[in-house]
Design a protein around this motif. Structure first.
Motif, PDB file in Angstrom:
ATOM      1  N   GLY A   1       0.780  -1.229   0.000  1.00 28.20           N
ATOM      2  CA  GLY A   1       0.000   0.000   0.000  1.00 28.20           C
ATOM      3  C   GLY A   1       0.809   1.276   0.000  1.00 28.20           C
ATOM      4  O   GLY A   1       0.248   2.372   0.130  1.00 28.20           O
ATOM      5  N   ALA A   2       2.130   1.173  -0.156  1.00 26.53           N
ATOM      6  CA  ALA A   2       2.976   2.362  -0.182  1.00 26.53           C
ATOM      7  C   ALA A   2       2.874   3.075  -1.529  1.00 26.53           C
ATOM      8  O   ALA A   2       2.486   2.479  -2.548  1.00 26.53           O
ATOM      9  N   HIS A   3       3.215   4.351  -1.529  1.00 29.70           N
ATOM     10  CA  HIS A   3       3.416   5.099  -2.776  1.00 29.70           C
ATOM     11  C   HIS A   3       4.848   4.808  -3.217  1.00 29.70           C
ATOM     12  O   HIS A   3       5.804   5.151  -2.516  1.00 29.70           O
ATOM     13  N   VAL A   4       5.018   4.166  -4.357  1.00 34.06           N
ATOM     14  CA  VAL A   4       6.310   3.615  -4.760  1.00 34.06           C
ATOM     15  C   VAL A   4       6.945   4.483  -5.837  1.00 34.06           C
ATOM     16  O   VAL A   4       6.335   4.760  -6.880  1.00 34.06           O
ATOM     17  N   VAL A   5       8.198   4.901  -5.571  1.00 32.67           N
ATOM     18  CA  VAL A   5       8.984   5.642  -6.549  1.00 32.67           C
ATOM     19  C   VAL A   5      10.179   4.783  -6.930  1.00 32.67           C
ATOM     20  O   VAL A   5      11.014   4.450  -6.079  1.00 32.67           O
ATOM     21  N   LEU A   6      10.257   4.396  -8.185  1.00 34.28           N
ATOM     22  CA  LEU A   6      11.375   3.603  -8.678  1.00 34.28           C
ATOM     23  C   LEU A   6      12.471   4.513  -9.205  1.00 34.28           C
ATOM     24  O   LEU A   6      12.197   5.451  -9.961  1.00 34.28           O
ATOM     25  N   PHE A   7      13.721   4.225  -8.834  1.00 33.86           N
ATOM     26  CA  PHE A   7      14.885   4.947  -9.343  1.00 33.86           C
ATOM     27  C   PHE A   7      15.709   3.984 -10.189  1.00 33.86           C
ATOM     28  O   PHE A   7      16.152   2.934  -9.705  1.00 33.86           O
ATOM     29  N   THR A   8      15.895   4.333 -11.446  1.00 35.21           N
ATOM     30  CA  THR A   8      16.625   3.478 -12.366  1.00 35.21           C
ATOM     31  C   THR A   8      17.532   4.332 -13.244  1.00 35.21           C
ATOM     32  O   THR A   8      17.215   5.498 -13.527  1.00 35.21           O
ATOM     33  N   THR A   9      18.650   3.764 -13.659  1.00 32.96           N
ATOM     34  CA  THR A   9      19.542   4.471 -14.581  1.00 32.96           C
ATOM     35  C   THR A   9      19.088   4.306 -16.027  1.00 32.96           C
ATOM     36  O   THR A   9      19.621   4.966 -16.912  1.00 32.96           O
ATOM     37  N   SER A  10      18.115   3.438 -16.255  1.00 33.96           N
ATOM     38  CA  SER A  10      17.700   3.100 -17.614  1.00 33.96           C
ATOM     39  C   SER A  10      16.317   3.643 -17.929  1.00 33.96           C
ATOM     40  O   SER A  10      15.306   3.198 -17.359  1.00 33.96           O
ATOM     41  N   ALA A  11      16.249   4.583 -18.861  1.00 29.39           N
ATOM     42  CA  ALA A  11      14.946   5.106 -19.294  1.00 29.39           C
ATOM     43  C   ALA A  11      14.102   4.014 -19.943  1.00 29.39           C
ATOM     44  O   ALA A  11      12.871   4.100 -19.960  1.00 29.39           O
ATOM     45  N   GLY A  12      14.772   2.966 -20.426  1.00 32.24           N
ATOM     46  CA  GLY A  12      14.050   1.864 -21.051  1.00 32.24           C
ATOM     47  C   GLY A  12      13.247   1.030 -20.080  1.00 32.24           C
ATOM     48  O   GLY A  12      12.455   0.171 -20.493  1.00 32.24           O
ATOM     49  N   LYS A  13      13.436   1.262 -18.777  1.00 32.92           N
ATOM     50  CA  LYS A  13      12.699   0.479 -17.782  1.00 32.92           C
ATOM     51  C   LYS A  13      11.533   1.254 -17.167  1.00 32.92           C
ATOM     52  O   LYS A  13      10.886   0.765 -16.235  1.00 32.92           O
ATOM     53  N   ILE A  14      11.244   2.437 -17.692  1.00 37.51           N
ATOM     54  CA  ILE A  14      10.147   3.239 -17.138  1.00 37.51           C
ATOM     55  C   ILE A  14       8.825   2.504 -17.252  1.00 37.51           C
ATOM     56  O   ILE A  14       8.074   2.389 -16.273  1.00 37.51           O
ATOM     57  N   ASP A  15       8.519   1.995 -18.436  1.00 35.88           N
ATOM     58  CA  ASP A  15       7.242   1.307 -18.627  1.00 35.88           C
ATOM     59  C   ASP A  15       7.156   0.051 -17.769  1.00 35.88           C
ATOM     60  O   ASP A  15       6.105  -0.231 -17.174  1.00 35.88           O
ATOM     61  N   ASP A  16       8.260  -0.711 -17.711  1.00 35.18           N
ATOM     62  CA  ASP A  16       8.272  -1.906 -16.877  1.00 35.18           C
ATOM     63  C   ASP A  16       7.985  -1.552 -15.419  1.00 35.18           C
ATOM     64  O   ASP A  16       7.202  -2.223 -14.740  1.00 35.18           O
ATOM     65  N   GLY A  17       8.653  -0.516 -14.940  1.00 39.86           N
ATOM     66  CA  GLY A  17       8.479  -0.110 -13.550  1.00 39.86           C
ATOM     67  C   GLY A  17       7.036   0.196 -13.228  1.00 39.86           C
ATOM     68  O   GLY A  17       6.505  -0.224 -12.188  1.00 39.86           O
ATOM     69  N   LYS A  18       6.361   0.914 -14.112  1.00 37.16           N
ATOM     70  CA  LYS A  18       4.963   1.265 -13.875  1.00 37.16           C
ATOM     71  C   LYS A  18       4.052   0.042 -13.962  1.00 37.16           C
ATOM     72  O   LYS A  18       3.113  -0.097 -13.183  1.00 37.16           O
ATOM     73  N   CYS A  19       4.371  -0.860 -14.881  1.00 33.57           N
ATOM     74  CA  CYS A  19       3.573  -2.085 -14.981  1.00 33.57           C
ATOM     75  C   CYS A  19       3.712  -2.960 -13.738  1.00 33.57           C
ATOM     76  O   CYS A  19       2.769  -3.646 -13.338  1.00 33.57           O
TER      77      CYS A  19
ATOM     78  N   GLY B   1       4.135  -1.848 -10.729  1.00 33.35           N
ATOM     79  CA  GLY B   1       3.454  -1.254  -9.583  1.00 33.35           C
ATOM     80  C   GLY B   1       4.014   0.064  -9.108  1.00 33.35           C
ATOM     81  O   GLY B   1       3.516   0.621  -8.119  1.00 33.35           O
ATOM     82  N   ALA B   2       5.058   0.595  -9.760  1.00 33.23           N
ATOM     83  CA  ALA B   2       5.593   1.886  -9.346  1.00 33.23           C
ATOM     84  C   ALA B   2       4.617   3.003  -9.695  1.00 33.23           C
ATOM     85  O   ALA B   2       4.062   3.042 -10.800  1.00 33.23           O
ATOM     86  N   ASP B   3       4.408   3.916  -8.745  1.00 36.26           N
ATOM     87  CA  ASP B   3       3.562   5.079  -9.000  1.00 36.26           C
ATOM     88  C   ASP B   3       4.315   6.139  -9.784  1.00 36.26           C
ATOM     89  O   ASP B   3       3.712   6.900 -10.558  1.00 36.26           O
ATOM     90  N   GLU B   4       5.622   6.210  -9.566  1.00 38.32           N
ATOM     91  CA  GLU B   4       6.469   7.149 -10.288  1.00 38.32           C
ATOM     92  C   GLU B   4       7.773   6.442 -10.625  1.00 38.32           C
ATOM     93  O   GLU B   4       8.226   5.556  -9.883  1.00 38.32           O
ATOM     94  N   VAL B   5       8.392   6.864 -11.717  1.00 36.23           N
ATOM     95  CA  VAL B   5       9.712   6.352 -12.091  1.00 36.23           C
ATOM     96  C   VAL B   5      10.627   7.533 -12.338  1.00 36.23           C
ATOM     97  O   VAL B   5      10.284   8.443 -13.104  1.00 36.23           O
TER      98      VAL B   5
END
Length: 349
Positions: A199-217, A219-223
């Motif tokens: 139930g947390a608001h999840v912010v993913l930090f990644t060095t790869s812009a190619g993983k933005i869509d994956d992160g949101k799929c 469960g990340a609320d923000e990437v």
């Protein structure tokens, strides 16, 4: 004793090869498991190549084990033949120290016995899950419930799942909390799924812009692309907790600055070399903390498995045959897997 086919590293420089090992005859409190699937953890590679300078050869890696019970000792009460069962990173501990009494066997004062590369019964080497079968004392065997449709995806929960669940639970990830996850690999993708389910608001930090869509799929609320200073600045002082899953040395200060007052960043990645020392002022001026966490105890691991079953969580995997393991290791070094290799142990036969 019984013989089992396996794959082993014979030294630090050669590929893993077919090998035959001996498994003990089940004792009164033992459970014998036919291994169906075994996840591939980066720790397997570290150990096979002696990167932590402690490998006992021959080494049979594998500590993300899912299988079916084929025999039980006469004193075993909680498992029966035919049950689905799991084995994680530990197969024994002293059982007497304060940590063991608290159900935190991973912090055993005398050192837990690893599923592989660990002393057992007077010093012999333990062999892990890259094998047809394993014999483990009942108190270190986990129940696999309500996950029958994706057993292969359950295997990585026995390491990647508990490694991320334990700190997220301990530091209170849940509703009303903003939680950062650093890295989207085998650990990171599990952390995103679990934090979201908590139930947390999840912010993913990644060095790869190619993983933005994956992160949101997942469960990340923000990437946030962490190499972009402007994106990082938007999160300064905003996060209650950060789980850093990256296993390569990197600067911690940019993430410390994202924490609120009294925030904590917990490290679960195990780099071969240390991270650069953090700037102490980033910590003391906001009473921030950098902590560490190591897998979880058996009780908490069962709690994690049941939580994941309740929320329909498994790992995103690429299933491979046993003979592909050396190629899988090379791909893992290049982060060329989304997000965990899992070996189908039927291929070993």
């Amino acid at each position: 004793m019984s013989r089992a086919k396996a794959y082993a590293a014979l030294n630090a420089h050669s590929e893993l090869v077919p090998y035959e090992i001996e498994r003990r005859t089940p004792g009164p409190d033992d459970v014998q498991i036919q291994i169906l699937y075994c996840g591939v953890c980066h720790s397997d590679l570290h150990t096979a190549r002696n990167e932590w300078r402690n490998t006992l050869y021959p080494s049979v890696p594998g500590h993300e084990i899912v299988g079916r019970v084929v025999a039980v000792g006469e004193q075993v009460r909680n498992f029966k033949v035919g049950d689905l069962a799991g084995v994680g990173c530990m197969v024994d501990s002293c059982g007497h120290c304060p940590s063991c009494h608290d159900g935190e066997e991973q912090f055993c004062d005398h050192g837990f016995t690893g599923t592989y590369n660990g002393p057992l019964h007077g010093g012999e080497n333990t062999y892990g899950g890259y094998a047809q079968s394993i014999v483990v004392k009942e108190s270190f065997v986990l129940h696999i419930r309500h996950h029958e449709k994706d057993l292969a995806g359950v295997a990585p929960l026995l390491c990647a799942g508990i490694t991320t669940y334990s700190p997220l639970s301990r530091w209170g990830a849940g509703p009303g909390k903003k939680v950062g996850i650093v890295g989207l690999g085998g650990l990171g993708h599990m952390a995103v799924k679990i934090a979201h389910a908590m139930g947390a608001h999840v912010v993913l930090f990644t060095t790869s812009a190619g993983k933005i869509d994956d992160g949101k799929c997942l469960g990340a609320d923000e990437v946030c692309v962490s190499t972009d200073p402007e994106q990082m600045a938007r999160h300064a002082g905003q996060l209650d907790f950060i789980l850093n899953t990256v296993a390569a040395p990197h600067a911690l200060d940019p993430y410390v600055e994202l924490l609120k007052r009294d925030g904590t960043m917990t490290l679960v990645g195990a780099p071969a070399e240390s991270h650069p020392a953090p700037n102490v002022f980033g910590l003391i001026l906001k009473r921030r903390r950098i902590a560490g966490s190591l897998i979880g105890g058996i009780r908490e691991t069962q709690e994690m498995l049941d939580f994941c079953a309740e929320h329909g969580i498994t790992s995103d995997i690429e299933q491979i045959p046993m003979a592909y393991i050396n190629t899988a290791y090379e791909r893992m070094l290049k982060s060329d897997v989304r997000y965990r290799f899992v070996i189908d142990m039927a291929s070993l036969a």
